[in-house]
Design an enzyme around this catalytic site. Structure first.
Site: not given
Ligand code: ZN
Length: 329
Positions: A55, A58, A148, A212
């Site tokens: 992504h 990010e 991420h 994450e």
């Protein structure tokens, strides 16, 4: 924008093949655009794949990995693993967006073949092939961390997603290592997914995780001190891969499994949670989570939590996941 190292500059320049000499007789090879591989000599070395920018907005993990490459190149970090760094979606990174046409992290595990016209699909196919070639030459551990940051806040600021391992047991040593990185909770998936980490777990037999690591911010606006745990742990892994890891403290690492998906059947779908509700927010027993015409999603038991809520998805898609605590088997 913060000054990037020459690695990230090259990764974003769309130039492909190159080979750069590094200190200690090493060389950095660019096996594909945005991908750099360094193979120190030595038998049985671990193979570590670090991917970031799947992504594009990010940014913090991109900066963390870029700084590690810079330190290897400057001789400040003695690499003792085979390393493949993938800046996954350079177009999206340059544009500062999550993705341009389609979410790349839904296109792995062969899913790219269904939409070959998408640029993200051809890139996903390229990255699959690259990961396969990298891990095929591995004699040691095969590790993949897909880094991420999340869109929304989270009751657990840093959490990991453990792809469905099929017949393999969950790797307690890897869970302990994640704990050392500052990971506060882990979602254990119980079915296949089209993510990069599921792909390498399933098809390359890697211990692979989606991490994450906090909230997404633009380049230069990241508080990199918030990423010190993962930064330290990665540097240690790359320089002293066989350092013993402190045992898993299972009571301090909440584990969850997906209980069911909140499916959006129609435009009548209403999520009865605040727009900015955090990931892993607990759902009180009996509360109405969402409704969709005659369908009512009601929380049960008081231990359930909401993950990745997104009521704006198209009908037919998942508008969130209800998770519940689970213990290792
Ligand atoms: Zn992401």
């Amino acid at each position: 924008m913060t000054p990037h190292s020459r690695f990230l500059q090259h990764a974003l320049s769309a130039d492909a093949a190159a080979s750069w000499p590094l200190p200690g007789g090493l060389a950095a090879r660019w096996p594909a655009s945005g991908c750099v591989q360094i193979d120190p000599p030595g038998d049985g070395a671990d193979s570590v794949l670090l991917s970031c920018g799947v992504h594009g907005n990010e940014t913090a993990p991109i900066e963390v990995v870029d700084a590690i490459l810079d330190d290897i190149a400057a001789g400040r970090l003695a690499l003792r693993c085979r390393l493949l760094v993938i800046f996954a979606n350079p177009d999206a990174i340059r544009a500062g967006v999550r993705y341009q046409n389609y979410d790349m992290n839904r296109l792995f595990n062969g899913a790219h073949a269904k939409q070959p016209e998408l640029p993200e699909a051809s890139r996903a196919a390229e990255l699959e092939a690259l990961a396969a070639a990298f891990f095929a030459e591995s004699a040691g551990r095969r590790l993949h961390y897909d880094l991420h940051t999340a869109i929304r806040g989270s009751a657990f600021e840093k959490f990991a997603i453990y792809p469905y391992p099929h017949q393999r047991a969950h790797n307690r040593e890897q869970l302990a290592w994640l704990q050392q990185c500052g990971i506060e909770a882990v979602l254990l998936h119980s079915q296949p997914a089209n993510t990069f980490s599921y792909h390498t777990s399933r098809h390359c037999e890697a211990d692979a995780f989606t991490l994450e690591l906090g909230k997404a911010r633009p380049f230069g606006h990241n508080e990199l001190s918030r990423f010190a745990g993962i930064d330290r742990a990665l540097r240690r892994l790359l320089t002293e891969p066989r350092t013993e890891i402190a045992p898993l403290r299972e009571d301090d690492l909440p584990l969850f499994r997906a209980k069911y998906d909140l499916l959006k059947h129609s435009e009548a779908f209403r999520l009865h949670l605040a727009d900015d509700v955090q990931n892993f927010t607990p759902l009180a027993d009996g509360m109405l989570i969402a409704d969709d015409g005659d369908i009512r999603y009601v929380a049960s038991g008081g231990e359930e939590r909401i993950l990745f809520p997104n009521p704006t998805v198209k009908p037919g898609l998942r508008a969130g996941i209800i998770v519940e605590p689970v213990r290792l088997d």
